[in-house]
Structure formats: structure tokens, C-alpha cells
Design a protein around this motif. Structure first.
Motif, mmCIF file in Angstrom:
data_model
loop_
_atom_site.group_PDB
_atom_site.id
_atom_site.type_symbol
_atom_site.label_atom_id
_atom_site.label_comp_id
_atom_site.label_asym_id
_atom_site.label_seq_id
_atom_site.Cartn_x
_atom_site.Cartn_y
_atom_site.Cartn_z
ATOM 1 N N ASP A 67 1.120 -1.608 0.140
ATOM 2 C CA ASP A 67 0.195 0.018 -0.123
ATOM 3 C C ASP A 67 0.548 1.069 0.446
ATOM 4 O O ASP A 67 0.242 2.485 -0.252
ATOM 5 C CB ASP A 67 -0.818 0.130 1.063
ATOM 6 N N ARG A 68 2.274 0.952 -0.188
ATOM 7 C CA ARG A 68 3.108 2.202 -0.147
ATOM 8 C C ARG A 68 3.447 2.505 -1.668
ATOM 9 O O ARG A 68 3.702 3.885 -1.952
ATOM 10 C CB ARG A 68 4.400 1.856 0.753
ATOM 11 N N PHE A 69 2.741 1.684 -2.621
ATOM 12 C CA PHE A 69 2.670 2.194 -4.133
ATOM 13 C C PHE A 69 1.456 2.384 -4.593
ATOM 14 O O PHE A 69 0.397 1.946 -4.496
ATOM 15 C CB PHE A 69 3.886 0.801 -5.005
ATOM 16 N N ARG A 70 1.687 2.911 -5.340
ATOM 17 C CA ARG A 70 0.176 3.330 -6.437
ATOM 18 C C ARG A 70 0.200 1.883 -7.126
ATOM 19 O O ARG A 70 1.168 1.128 -7.682
ATOM 20 C CB ARG A 70 0.496 4.062 -7.980
ATOM 21 N N PRO A 71 -1.435 1.904 -7.695
ATOM 22 C CA PRO A 71 -1.549 0.883 -8.173
ATOM 23 C C PRO A 71 -0.720 0.660 -9.843
ATOM 24 O O PRO A 71 -0.935 1.388 -10.067
ATOM 25 C CB PRO A 71 -3.173 0.722 -8.821
ATOM 26 N N ALA A 72 -0.871 -0.396 -10.310
ATOM 27 C CA ALA A 72 0.187 -0.835 -11.521
ATOM 28 C C ALA A 72 -1.283 0.308 -12.820
ATOM 29 O O ALA A 72 -0.409 0.388 -14.216
ATOM 30 C CB ALA A 72 -0.194 -2.334 -11.307
ATOM 31 N N ASN A 73 -2.431 0.374 -12.412
ATOM 32 C CA ASN A 73 -3.150 0.924 -13.586
ATOM 33 C C ASN A 73 -3.368 2.412 -13.073
ATOM 34 O O ASN A 73 -5.003 2.980 -13.605
ATOM 35 C CB ASN A 73 -4.464 0.270 -13.990
ATOM 36 N N ALA A 74 -2.803 3.073 -12.148
ATOM 37 C CA ALA A 74 -3.060 4.855 -11.516
ATOM 38 C C ALA A 74 -2.685 5.064 -13.036
ATOM 39 O O ALA A 74 -1.756 5.104 -13.932
ATOM 40 C CB ALA A 74 -1.755 5.007 -10.298
ATOM 41 N N ARG A 79 2.372 2.065 -9.951
ATOM 42 C CA ARG A 79 3.510 1.199 -9.147
ATOM 43 C C ARG A 79 4.526 2.261 -8.330
ATOM 44 O O ARG A 79 5.973 2.496 -8.602
ATOM 45 C CB ARG A 79 3.786 0.441 -9.924
ATOM 46 N N GLY A 80 4.549 4.086 -8.708
ATOM 47 C CA GLY A 80 5.029 4.610 -7.762
ATOM 48 C C GLY A 80 5.254 4.731 -6.475
ATOM 49 O O GLY A 80 4.042 4.255 -5.633
ATOM 50 N N TRP A 81 5.651 5.877 -5.605
ATOM 51 C CA TRP A 81 5.722 5.868 -4.680
ATOM 52 C C TRP A 81 4.096 6.605 -3.640
ATOM 53 O O TRP A 81 3.759 7.582 -4.762
ATOM 54 C CB TRP A 81 6.447 6.757 -3.187
ATOM 55 N N VAL A 82 3.218 6.330 -3.257
ATOM 56 C CA VAL A 82 1.690 6.600 -2.202
ATOM 57 C C VAL A 82 2.465 8.362 -2.078
ATOM 58 O O VAL A 82 1.957 9.048 -2.551
ATOM 59 C CB VAL A 82 1.558 5.961 -1.599
ATOM 60 N N SER A 83 3.270 8.320 -1.094
ATOM 61 C CA SER A 83 4.256 9.784 -0.425
ATOM 62 C C SER A 83 5.463 9.339 -0.723
ATOM 63 O O SER A 83 5.994 8.562 -0.179
ATOM 64 C CB SER A 83 3.786 9.345 0.882
ATOM 65 N N PRO A 84 5.595 11.026 -0.305
ATOM 66 C CA PRO A 84 7.151 10.647 -0.147
ATOM 67 C C PRO A 84 7.851 9.516 1.040
ATOM 68 O O PRO A 84 7.983 9.553 2.240
ATOM 69 C CB PRO A 84 7.496 12.301 -0.359
ATOM 70 N N LEU A 85 9.380 9.239 0.846
ATOM 71 C CA LEU A 85 9.722 8.696 1.732
ATOM 72 C C LEU A 85 10.176 9.543 2.649
ATOM 73 O O LEU A 85 10.864 9.909 2.695
ATOM 74 C CB LEU A 85 11.345 7.714 0.998
ATOM 75 N N GLN B 9 8.291 0.463 -7.283
ATOM 76 C CA GLN B 9 7.894 -1.023 -6.633
ATOM 77 C C GLN B 9 8.668 -1.760 -7.157
ATOM 78 O O GLN B 9 8.976 -2.796 -6.314
ATOM 79 C CB GLN B 9 6.851 -1.133 -7.198
ATOM 80 N N GLN B 10 9.419 -1.691 -8.646
ATOM 81 C CA GLN B 10 10.586 -2.616 -8.931
ATOM 82 C C GLN B 10 11.422 -2.365 -8.181
ATOM 83 O O GLN B 10 12.532 -3.409 -7.672
ATOM 84 C CB GLN B 10 10.602 -2.504 -10.472
ATOM 85 N N LEU B 11 12.213 -1.428 -8.182
ATOM 86 C CA LEU B 11 13.280 -0.624 -7.920
ATOM 87 C C LEU B 11 14.293 -0.944 -6.373
ATOM 88 O O LEU B 11 14.649 -1.631 -5.568
ATOM 89 C CB LEU B 11 13.660 0.451 -7.950
#
Lengths: 168, 86
Positions: A67-74, A79-85, B9-11
């Protein structure tokens, strides 16, 4: 855990076992194998229970909560970070903080599944090379990297949690 | 795993292979491109490096100095192994 392992018990194990050293590995590798087993036995004596989250952690699947990543179909940044690290508030010359963090990591290493514990201790605590660890623990290079990755990812998560609590 | 571009998410699952130098040339290039463009993944890699450094300091004896009591323990152990005639 790790400091306690390097005690009289460790040296007795080396001295008692030296006659059985058959030279199939280097003496250094053999001694390190004993150290890792001693450290694990000490860790098990100190911890009678294993956290539930660790007991069910396997060697497959992602190492970060999905849940820290956006869905693949966003639409944006799939599949990027939802919030800054979260950034870590580390104080470079603060001995007290460094000591605390080492203690947190030592406890976290004790909680790891056995194989992950062995690999991260050998690689990152003792500074052994990859092929030496594979020989010592009877692992393929790929499997050793998988175990190392999972161990380090868990330690990172533990530190992240600890530092976020400390900052709040 | 090869890909022209890599998602965050892959990295995060590739960082150990990246640090070990075990990625294919294509994957290495893709990871490096991603790290240059993504501050969070670059930060994640920095955090993993920090974990490795801190873990390496967990054992105080990395400097090679014997911890207190170790030399005594070693001496006692070897003394017990000496033949009784000595």
C-alpha cells in the motif's frame, strides 16, 4: 546478542573444535561459522518468543508493504510511491543516537528468520564476502542475495519505524 | 528481469542486486536512470546503505580490539587444554 556471542563460550567452542577442523574451508571461514552459530544460540536463549509478524514472514513476496505504492493501472506514476519516503533524522556525530540505533538493529537481527540472520550477520556484521558466505552456509549465490535482501529490507523498515516514533 | 523503465515498486526489490553488482547491464542502466529521476528511490537506496553501515557497527569488535574479558577467557581455555605434566 552479538556482543554476548563473543565470550568465553565462543573461544571454548573454537578451542574444543580445532582438532576437528579438516581444512575443507579456510580457518577464518570455519571460525566465523562457529561464531554465527554461537550468536544464534545466544539470541534464542534471550528471546523465548518470536514476534508474530516475523514468525509468518516467508522468503517470497515483496519486502515493502504494497500500500506504499500506487496501483499498476494508476493514471499517474503507476507503481510509484504513494507518499514521499520519510527522511531519517540522523545526527552524524551523536554517539548516543548511534548506540541506540545499533541496539535497535541488534534486536531486529535477533528476530530475523534463521537463514536471513546468518547471512546478514556474516555479510554486514562480520564483513564477509559473498562467496565466503555461500561456502560457509552452503548457499547458492542467488539464494544468498535473496536472504540478504530480505534481511536488510526488514532492518530498514525497523529503523524507519523507530525513527518515525522518535521524531513524533 | 529486463525493462526499458523500472517502477519504484520494482526498484526497491532490486537494490541489493544493484549494490552487489549483479544486475544485467540493461537493468543496471535502467536502475541508474530511475535513481537520477526519482528522489524517493534515491533516498531509499541511501537508507539501505545507511542500514548496512549501521549493521556493520553493531559488533564493537570490528576494530580488532578484544572485548573486555575475551583475552582472559581465551587464556583459561588454552590453559585447560595444556597437558597436566606442564
Amino acid at each position: 546478542m552479538i556482543g554476548a556471542a563473543v565470550s568465553g563460550g565462543f573461544w571454548l567452542a573454537v578451542v574444543d573444535g580445532i582438532d576437528r577442523f579438516q581444512g575443507r574451508s579456510t580457518l577464518r571461514t570455519w571460525v566465523l561459522s562457529i561464531l554465527i552459530r554461537q550468536a544464534q544460540r545466544t539470541g534464542r536463549r534471550e528471546r523465548r518468543t518470536i514476534p508474530f509478524s516475523v514468525a509468518w514472514r516467508g522468503e517470497h513476496g515483496p519486502t515493502l508493504a504494497q500500500d506504499r505504492f500506487r496501483p499498476a493501472n494508476a493514471a499517474e506514476y503507476p507503481r510509484g510511491w504513494v507518499s514521499p519516503l520519510p527522511r531519517w533524522d540522523l545526527l552524524p556525530d551523536n554517539q548516543r543516537q548511534a548506540r541506540e540505533l545499533r541496539g535497535v538493529l541488534d534486536d531486529a537481527i535477533s528476530d530475523l528468520p534463521r537463514r536471513q540472520q546468518q547471512v546478514v550477520m556474516a555479510r554486514d556484521v562480520w564483513g564477509c564476502g559473498s562467496s565466503e558466505v555461500c561456502t560457509m552456509l552452503g548457499l547458492s549465490a542467488n539464494y544468498q542475495r535473496v536472504l540478504l535482501h530480505r534481511a536488510r529490507a526488514h532492518l530498514r523498515t525497523v529503523l524507519e519505524t523507530y525513527l518515525s516514533v522518535a521524531a513524533s | 528481469m529486463t525493462s526499458p523503465s523500472i517502477a519504484c515498486q520494482q526498484l526497491v526489490e532490486m537494490v541489493t542486486d544493484y549494490l552487489e553488482g549483479c544486475l544485467t547491464a540493461e537493468d543496471m542502466a535502467a536502475v541508474q536512470r530511475h535513481l537520477q529521476a526519482c528522489a524517493d528511490c534515491s533516498g531509499y537506496l541511501t537508507q539501505m546503505r545507511r542500514v548496512i553501515t549501521l549493521t556493520g557497527a553493531v559488533f564493537d569488535d570490528r576494530t580488532g580490539m578484544l572485548p573486555a574479558g575475551m583475552l582472559d577467557g581465551l587464556t583459561q581455555a588454552f590453559t585447560k587444554r595444556l597437558p597436566s605434566a606442564w
